[in-house]
Design a protein around this motif. Structure first.
Motif, PDB file in Angstrom:
ATOM      1  N   ARG A 215       0.797  -1.484  -0.254  1.00 56.12           N
ATOM      2  CA  ARG A 215       0.419   0.037   0.190  1.00 56.12           C
ATOM      3  C   ARG A 215       1.109   1.002  -0.173  1.00 56.12           C
ATOM      4  O   ARG A 215       1.670   1.201   0.663  1.00 56.12           O
ATOM      5  N   LEU A 216       0.679   2.350  -0.823  1.00 65.44           N
ATOM      6  CA  LEU A 216       1.424   3.400  -0.995  1.00 65.44           C
ATOM      7  C   LEU A 216       0.653   4.381   0.252  1.00 65.44           C
ATOM      8  O   LEU A 216      -0.161   4.365  -0.292  1.00 65.44           O
TER       9      LEU A 216
ATOM     10  N   GLN B 222       0.157   8.454   0.121  1.00 58.77           N
ATOM     11  CA  GLN B 222       0.470   9.921  -0.972  1.00 58.77           C
ATOM     12  C   GLN B 222       1.338  10.427  -1.352  1.00 58.77           C
ATOM     13  O   GLN B 222       1.735  11.276   0.009  1.00 58.77           O
TER      14      GLN B 222
ATOM     15  N   THR C  34       1.705   6.511  -7.924  1.00 51.54           N
ATOM     16  CA  THR C  34       0.575   5.435  -8.655  1.00 51.54           C
ATOM     17  C   THR C  34       1.522   4.089  -8.384  1.00 51.54           C
ATOM     18  O   THR C  34       2.695   3.166  -8.450  1.00 51.54           O
TER      19      THR C  34
ATOM     20  N   THR D 195      -3.267   3.129  -5.493  1.00 45.29           N
ATOM     21  CA  THR D 195      -1.874   2.973  -4.414  1.00 45.29           C
ATOM     22  C   THR D 195      -2.119   1.956  -3.544  1.00 45.29           C
ATOM     23  O   THR D 195      -1.669   1.951  -2.477  1.00 45.29           O
TER      24      THR D 195
END
Length: 512
Positions: free
Chosen positions: A105-106, A108, A118, A156
């Motif tokens: 999970r990325l 922001q 992304t 994400t």
């Protein structure tokens, strides 16, 4: 001078007056505030590789390449001082029960042109790293990825699928040369990244100028501008620092470090035992394919004396294993002592009395040449004639992959499992400087990566290191401190191990 040319060992040692002259000739960028102390621009001096340089983060090899990449780009994770991983662009991650499927999970974050970072950017970067046409430094870290089934689950979230289990896979994401670039990027003349600084100007072999990126996910840097200045000799870097032309001098040897400790104009930042100092003996070639000859040499060297003399006591004794003090280092392997009588007996058993070989060395590291001279003296005590051969710094680390039978090498801190995979396994290719191959080692290493339990994985990695200690041909004689120096008006930097999060990280540095 050609790669095979010979010259006196100490021809690269220059007097301070020469260094001061070199510092006076430093190139200054043609804009306001280029001098030290002007306009809030921090000037950092690094050794460089000349006109072949690039800002492509995936092809970086020298420390200056990695430092510039750290300023312009970001990675999914970074390394703590012990080489465990800490989050960067990746906010969280988790494997499935088999260690073959990872959900990432990325956070922001945005690139310098405003585009969000992304999952597609991450997958593109990983694919580009593994593309043979890229010749990426971190390619070995990602060869196990199955890109046919790996996918972006959302902007994400991404799912990375591996061909075989690897519970150490997150360490690959923080490797030098694993930076994330915008999907589709092929031109790095004016690169766009997501790092704390954005591109302003770069000339290969000359300076690189970057400016503060106000939109960085961790907050804008304190510095308005950052400039990398090429100075190859450590004495010249020190002279430039003391004369006020640069604020930061990278990779300072022990002799220069002693000079700086007594000088009020500078502060020495020394990260203890940060860099492996070693000699790689090629075990697939005579004379070191005979383990008796290899062990005679390993027992003929006085590691304590090498640290005291070559490192001026500023380091730690090695035990022919990488990564002392790091996570997963095999502390239980007994220290290899010097034993002159046993070394001579091994040579007699091998019929190798009177052996002679060349030891390749270079000014690429300030400790290589003095260590080579001392090793030659020490092995003379067991009847071996060693001739140090100085090779050009610019091509040294690529030359020694195939040339010669013995060569000095060094490696900054990396995760131990990453080092073993890159330098010891049968599939590690030219990065395996000793040409060591062992199906038993490969099996132990693969089983360790496939083991979910951290304690059991550590035990298996320790067993693999014990095997390498006996057979690999890597003689780690010491771990040198990593020294950098800053002027008195620099704040916000600390002594940090190369490749760690805080090494060469200038976004929290302050001037004045």
């Amino acid at each position: 001078m050609s790669e095979t040319g010979k010259r006196p060992l100490w021809s690269r040692r220059r007097m301070l007056t020469t260094a001061l002259g070199a510092a006076a000739a430093l190139p200054l960028a043609g804009c306001a505030g280029a001098g030290a102390g002007g306009g809030g621009r921090l000037r950092a001096a690094f050794p460089t590789s000349g006109a072949k340089e690039s800002l492509d983060p995936h092809t970086s090899s020298l420390f200056v390449d990695q430092a510039r990449a750290k300023a312009l780009f970001d990675t999914l994770v970074a390394y703590a001082d012990d080489m465990s991983v800490v989050p960067r662009l990746a906010e969280s991650w988790e494997p499935d029960g088999t260690g073959t499927r990872w959900l990432i999970r990325l956070r922001q974050a945005r690139f310098h042109d405003g585009r969000p970072v992304t999952a597609e950017d991450v997958l593109y970067s990983f694919r580009r790293i593994t593309d043979p046409a890229t010749s990426a430094a971190a390619a070995k870290q990602f060869v196990g990825v199955n890109f046919a089934v790996s996918r972006a689950r959302s902007a994400t979230e991404l799912e990375v699928v591996l061909n075989s289990p690897n519970f150490e896979f997150p360490s690959a994401w923080g490797a030098p040369g694993a930076e994330i670039v915008p999907a589709g990027t092929t031109d790095f003349h004016a690169p766009v990244g997501s790092g704390p600084f954005r591109f302003v100007d770069f000339q290969p072999g000359a300076s690189a100028v970057f400016a503060r990126f106000d939109g960085h996910w961790s907050g804008a840097p304190t510095l308005p501008e950052l400039e990398f200045v090429p100075i190859n000799e450590d004495s010249a870097r020190v002279a430039a620092l003391l004369s006020g032309q640069v604020h930061y001098a990278h990779d300072i040897g022990a002799n220069a470090a002693r000079q700086l400790e007594a000088d009020q104009r500078a502060q020495l930042l020394s990260a203890e035992r940060s860099t492996m100092q070693a000699v790689a003996f090629k075990v697939d070639r005579a004379p070191f394919r005979d383990p008796r000859v290899l062990h005679a040499v390993l027992r003929g060297v006085d590691r304590r004396a090498l640290v005291d003399v070559a490192l001026s006591g500023k380091g730690d004794v090695g035990n022919d294993l990488f990564g002392k003090g790091l996570r997963h280092y095999a502390e239980n392997v007994a220290q290899r002592p010097r034993d002159v009588d046993r070394a001579r007996a091994l040579l007699r058993d091998a019929g190798a009395e009177g052996l002679a070989f060349d030891l390749l060395t270079s000014g690429a590291d300030p400790y290589f040449e003095p260590a080579a001279m001392l090793i030659a003296q020490q092995l003379g005590d067991i009847g071996i004639r060693v001739t140090p051969q100085v090779r050009p710094s610019e091509t040294y680390f690529s030359d020694i992959k195939e040339q010669g039978v013995a060569a000095h090498t060094r490696t900054a801190a990396l995760p131990v499992a990453a080092f073993l995979g890159q330098r010891m396994t049968s599939g590690s290719g030219t990065n395996n400087y000793t040409h060591f191959q062992s199906p038993e080692f490969d099996a132990l290493f693969s089983t360790a990566l496939a083991t979910a339990d951290e304690g059991e994985r550590a035990r298996l990695l320790s067993q693999a290191q014990q095997l390498a200690h006996e057979r690999s041909g890597l003689m780690v004689w010491g771990f040198s401190n990593w020294n950098v120096a800053v002027t008195g008006d620099v704040r916000g930097l600390r002594a940090a191990t190369p490749n760690s999060l805080d090494w060469a990280r200038f976004d929290r540095a302050e001037l004045g």
